[in-house]
Write a protein that holds these residues in place. Structure first.
Motif, PDB file in Angstrom:
ATOM      1  N   MET A  45       0.755  10.971  -9.526  1.00  9.23           N
ATOM      2  CA  MET A  45       0.894   9.513  -9.667  1.00  9.23           C
ATOM      3  C   MET A  45       0.238   9.111 -10.982  1.00  9.23           C
ATOM      4  SD  MET A  45       0.251   8.078  -5.854  1.00  9.23           S
ATOM      5  CE  MET A  45       0.889   8.961  -4.423  1.00  9.23           C
ATOM      6  N   ALA A  46       0.747   8.018 -11.555  1.00 12.40           N
ATOM      7  CA  ALA A  46       0.293   7.639 -12.900  1.00 12.40           C
ATOM      8  C   ALA A  46      -1.127   7.073 -12.869  1.00 12.40           C
ATOM      9  CB  ALA A  46       1.265   6.629 -13.489  1.00 12.40           C
ATOM     10  N   ARG A  47      -1.997   7.655 -13.706  1.00 14.82           N
ATOM     11  CA  ARG A  47      -3.389   7.173 -13.767  1.00 14.82           C
ATOM     12  C   ARG A  47      -3.429   5.741 -14.292  1.00 14.82           C
ATOM     13  NH1 ARG A  47      -4.765  12.575 -16.248  1.00 14.82           N
ATOM     14  NH2 ARG A  47      -4.645  13.830 -14.366  1.00 14.82           N
ATOM     15  N   GLY A  48      -4.397   4.991 -13.798  1.00 11.68           N
ATOM     16  CA  GLY A  48      -4.539   3.609 -14.265  1.00 11.68           C
ATOM     17  C   GLY A  48      -3.742   2.642 -13.405  1.00 11.68           C
ATOM     18  N   THR A  49      -3.052   3.158 -12.393  1.00 12.14           N
ATOM     19  CA  THR A  49      -2.273   2.255 -11.527  1.00 12.14           C
ATOM     20  C   THR A  49      -3.081   1.897 -10.278  1.00 12.14           C
ATOM     21  OG1 THR A  49      -1.234   4.163 -10.469  1.00 12.14           O
ATOM     22  CG2 THR A  49      -0.024   3.138 -12.267  1.00 12.14           C
ATOM     23  N   SER A  50      -2.502   1.012  -9.486  1.00  5.36           N
ATOM     24  CA  SER A  50      -3.143   0.622  -8.222  1.00  5.36           C
ATOM     25  C   SER A  50      -2.179   0.837  -7.083  1.00  5.36           C
ATOM     26  CB  SER A  50      -3.548  -0.855  -8.275  1.00  5.36           C
ATOM     27  OG  SER A  50      -4.626  -1.015  -9.172  1.00  5.36           O
ATOM     28  N   LEU A  51      -2.724   0.862  -5.883  1.00  8.92           N
ATOM     29  CA  LEU A  51      -1.887   1.073  -4.691  1.00  8.92           C
ATOM     30  C   LEU A  51      -1.138  -0.208  -4.356  1.00  8.92           C
ATOM     31  CD1 LEU A  51      -3.788   3.514  -4.526  1.00  8.92           C
ATOM     32  CD2 LEU A  51      -3.874   3.182  -2.056  1.00  8.92           C
ATOM     33  N   LYS A  52       0.016  -0.027  -3.722  1.00  8.23           N
ATOM     34  CA  LYS A  52       0.746  -1.195  -3.232  1.00  8.23           C
ATOM     35  C   LYS A  52       0.183  -1.613  -1.882  1.00  8.23           C
ATOM     36  CE  LYS A  52       5.251  -1.205  -2.678  1.00  8.23           C
ATOM     37  NZ  LYS A  52       6.713  -1.127  -2.814  1.00  8.23           N
ATOM     38  N   SER A  53      -0.342  -0.641  -1.140  1.00  5.56           N
ATOM     39  CA  SER A  53      -0.919  -0.986   0.170  1.00  5.56           C
ATOM     40  C   SER A  53      -2.295  -1.609  -0.040  1.00  5.56           C
ATOM     41  CB  SER A  53      -1.017   0.250   1.056  1.00  5.56           C
ATOM     42  OG  SER A  53      -1.747   1.273   0.431  1.00  5.56           O
ATOM     43  N   PHE A  54      -2.596  -2.584   0.786  1.00  7.43           N
ATOM     44  CA  PHE A  54      -3.888  -3.262   0.674  1.00  7.43           C
ATOM     45  C   PHE A  54      -5.009  -2.383   1.223  1.00  7.43           C
ATOM     46  CE2 PHE A  54      -1.144  -7.125   0.626  1.00  7.43           C
ATOM     47  CZ  PHE A  54      -1.550  -7.564  -0.617  1.00  7.43           C
ATOM     48  N   GLY A  55      -6.238  -2.843   0.994  1.00  4.74           N
ATOM     49  CA  GLY A  55      -7.408  -2.080   1.435  1.00  4.74           C
ATOM     50  C   GLY A  55      -7.372  -1.724   2.912  1.00  4.74           C
ATOM     51  N   PHE A  56      -6.997  -2.690   3.746  1.00  3.92           N
ATOM     52  CA  PHE A  56      -7.039  -2.448   5.192  1.00  3.92           C
ATOM     53  C   PHE A  56      -6.061  -1.354   5.626  1.00  3.92           C
ATOM     54  CE2 PHE A  56      -3.442  -5.327   5.107  1.00  3.92           C
ATOM     55  CZ  PHE A  56      -2.639  -4.889   6.148  1.00  3.92           C
ATOM     56  N   ALA A  57      -5.049  -1.087   4.782  1.00  4.03           N
ATOM     57  CA  ALA A  57      -4.029  -0.102   5.147  1.00  4.03           C
ATOM     58  C   ALA A  57      -4.096   1.141   4.258  1.00  4.03           C
ATOM     59  CB  ALA A  57      -2.644  -0.730   5.049  1.00  4.03           C
ATOM     60  N   SER A  58      -5.215   1.335   3.581  1.00  4.57           N
ATOM     61  CA  SER A  58      -5.334   2.485   2.673  1.00  4.57           C
ATOM     62  C   SER A  58      -6.512   3.347   3.109  1.00  4.57           C
ATOM     63  CB  SER A  58      -5.525   1.993   1.231  1.00  4.57           C
ATOM     64  OG  SER A  58      -4.463   1.140   0.874  1.00  4.57           O
ATOM     65  N   ASN A  59      -6.321   4.014   4.229  1.00  5.26           N
ATOM     66  CA  ASN A  59      -7.416   4.799   4.807  1.00  5.26           C
ATOM     67  C   ASN A  59      -6.983   6.204   5.146  1.00  5.26           C
ATOM     68  OD1 ASN A  59      -9.457   2.659   5.103  1.00  5.26           O
ATOM     69  ND2 ASN A  59      -7.934   1.749   6.477  1.00  5.26           N
ATOM     70  N   LEU A  60      -8.005   7.056   5.307  1.00  2.37           N
ATOM     71  CA  LEU A  60      -7.835   8.312   6.024  1.00  2.37           C
ATOM     72  C   LEU A  60      -8.561   8.088   7.345  1.00  2.37           C
ATOM     73  CD1 LEU A  60      -7.498   9.071   2.910  1.00  2.37           C
ATOM     74  CD2 LEU A  60      -8.052  11.383   3.620  1.00  2.37           C
ATOM     75  N   TYR A  61      -8.253   8.910   8.358  1.00  2.00           N
ATOM     76  CA  TYR A  61      -8.734   8.559   9.699  1.00  2.00           C
ATOM     77  C   TYR A  61      -9.527   9.680  10.354  1.00  2.00           C
ATOM     78  CZ  TYR A  61      -5.497   4.778   8.944  1.00  2.00           C
ATOM     79  OH  TYR A  61      -4.861   3.697   8.396  1.00  2.00           O
ATOM     80  N   ASP A  62     -10.776   9.356  10.705  1.00  2.00           N
ATOM     81  CA  ASP A  62     -11.543  10.211  11.605  1.00  2.00           C
ATOM     82  C   ASP A  62     -11.494   9.513  12.957  1.00  2.00           C
ATOM     83  OD1 ASP A  62     -13.276   8.138  10.317  1.00  2.00           O
ATOM     84  OD2 ASP A  62     -14.699   8.867  11.818  1.00  2.00           O
ATOM     85  N   PRO A  63     -11.838  10.206  14.053  1.00  2.00           N
ATOM     86  CA  PRO A  63     -11.776   9.513  15.343  1.00  2.00           C
ATOM     87  C   PRO A  63     -12.718   8.314  15.332  1.00  2.00           C
ATOM     88  CG  PRO A  63     -12.109  11.874  15.643  1.00  2.00           C
ATOM     89  CD  PRO A  63     -12.256  11.611  14.180  1.00  2.00           C
ATOM     90  N   GLY A  64     -12.212   7.164  15.716  1.00  2.00           N
ATOM     91  CA  GLY A  64     -13.034   5.959  15.732  1.00  2.00           C
ATOM     92  C   GLY A  64     -13.088   5.263  14.379  1.00  2.00           C
TER      93      GLY A  64
END
Ligand SMILES: Cc1cc2nc3c(=O)[nH]c(=O)nc-3n(C[C@H](O)[C@H](O)[C@H](O)COP(=O)(O)OP(=O)(O)OC[C@H]3O[C@@H](n4cnc5c(N)ncnc54)[C@H](O)[C@@H]3O)c2cc1C
Length: 398
Positions: A45-64
């Motif tokens: 992915m191109a450096r210097g860019t930002s995600l289209k998904s917002f913070g609340f939807a930009s996670n990795l998940y551990d239990p809980g």
């Protein structure tokens, strides 16, 4: 080199592979996991860019969900916005790498070069030459292997045509002319960056308009907006919300409807924050398809199909920002016989409600699972449902 059989092997260390590993480790399921962590995000992915998904939807998940992007940003004193300001690629990658260190320290940073069936499960071969025996295997290789370049460009050498995933930075195009094909996030990001780097950019889109996302409203949104257009990782609206929250229901829909929905939902749309970097800065050709592409002495000669008639365009290079298309056959590290044994629907794997393919013990997640579980599998937020579902299933069947 051979080693004792492991219960579960995970191939891939992006948001899905790492989240599944974190869940399985918590359930004490013996596992090995292979791959370069967050490699799609770091190297494609191109450096210097930002995600289209917002913070609340930009996670990795551990239990809980004890270690979300919000937790990470708070710990590091980094700016974090739930649903207004964009998440930078740099921060998301750093967060993903930290998640791996904390929750998946047993990651083995080597690629799997082959996967084949064995009498008691599967044999994987690592890049370092080790033969790993596993009872069950999860393929979590994400967008790797599925980059899509339209056939019109198939005969042109890589010197002249590349896929958007091949560009993490674009300074080498300074002073050159580049056609960016596509109207999605990658096309918008790259067109803006190429212009900033001093390239003469043509953005070529099939549709009559480029559907830039609307900027978000300040939080909290008015009550009627929250009721009529609930938000989710897939965007605003009830259909998006249902597909986001209930991938299991999506799985129960008739196959034809699922395929149609996956194709139609969340179509190409650059992020709202790239609009100013593109509009008025690069030449945009809408309602345009590529009729022909051929090599000439300086680069590529394109014949564009437009409503007013064909038009010629000469550019030094073409970047196909034309997305990703799942074709099971393209997973070339998977033994040919094994690929043939898997039942498919429109070239994508048919999966059970636990992500198991028609080959018992072989699971596929992420983009490859989108035609079964819906568009949420195309985004990091889909890893929450996936990790929960698959980990509980594997733990219950050890
Ligand atoms: C330009 C662009 C922007 C995007 N923006 C967003 C966004 O804002 N929000 C969002 O949620 N999604 C976004 N996406 C989609 C995003 O790519 C997926 O959500 C996410 O990467 C899915 O995670 P994954 O773990 O399935 O796959 P990936 O992140 O692709 O990870 C796959 C992993 O598998 C590993 N791997 C591959 N082959 C092998 C092998 N043979 N052996 C071992 N390991 C292997 C790779 O090293 C990699 O680490 C974007 C995609 C693109 C292209």
């Amino acid at each position: 080199m051979a080693s004792p059989q492991v219960d579960v092997a995970i191939i891939g260390a992006g948001p899905y592979g790492l989240s599944i590993a974190a869940h399985l480790r918590a359930l004490k399921v013996p596992l090995r996991i292979f791959g370069t962590p967050m490699s799609s995000w770091r190297n494609h992915m191109a450096r210097g860019t930002s995600l289209k998904s917002f913070g609340f939807a930009s996670n990795l998940y551990d239990p809980g969900s004890t270690f979300t992007l919000a937790h990470y940003c708070q710990e590091k004193g980094l700016p974090y916005s739930e649903a207004v300001d964009p998440v930078t690629l740099e921060n998301f990658v750093a967060y993903g790498m930290e998640f791996q260190k904390r929750f998946v320290p047993n990651l083995e940073q080597t690629d799997i070069t082959s996967l084949a069936r064995a009498p008691q499960g599967f044999t994987l071969t690592t890049q370092t030459g080790e033969h790993v025996s596993a009872r069950r295997v999860i393929i979590a290789t994400g967008i790797t292997y599925f980059d899509n370049i339209p056939p019109t460009f198939a005969n042109l050498p890589e010197e002249f045509v590349t896929h958007s995933s091949q560009h993490t930075e674009v300074s080498k195009f300074s002073g050159r002319s580049v056609a960016v094909i596509g109207a999605g996030a990658s096309a918008g990001d790259l067109a803006g960056l190429l212009h900033e780097a001093g390239a003469n950019v043509h953005m070529i889109a099939r549709g009559d308009v480029i559907n830039f996302h609307e900027p978000p409203l300040p939080e909290p949104r008015p009550l009627h907006m929250r009721l009529l257009m609930p938000r989710s990782g897939l965007g605003q609206g009830w259909v998006q919300r249902i597909c986001n929250d209930f991938p299991g229901i999506f799985h129960a829909l008739p196959a034809k409807l699922r395929l149609h929905a996956v194709r139609r939902m969340n179509g190409p749309a650059p992020a709202w924050f790239v609009k100013d970097k593109v509009v008025g800065k690069v030449t945009i050709h809408v309602g345009t398809t590529i009729k022909e592409a051929s090599k000439n002495e300086n680069g590529v000669h394109l014949v564009l199909n437009q409503r007013e008639g064909p038009k010629e365009l000469y550019v030094n290079h073409v970047i196909a920002a034309t997305g990703y298309k799942v074709k099971l056959q393209r997973l070339d590290f998977v033994d040919q016989d094994l690929r043939r044994q898997m039942q498919t629907l429109d070239e994508t794997p048919v999966l059970s409600t636990n992500f198991e393919s028609s080959v018992p013990g072989l699971y596929l997640v992420g983009l490859a699972a989108a035609s079964s579980f819906g568009p949420v599998c195309r985004f990091a937020c889909g890893a929450e449902f996936t990790a929960n579902r698959i980990a509980r299933h594997l733990a219950a069947t050890t």
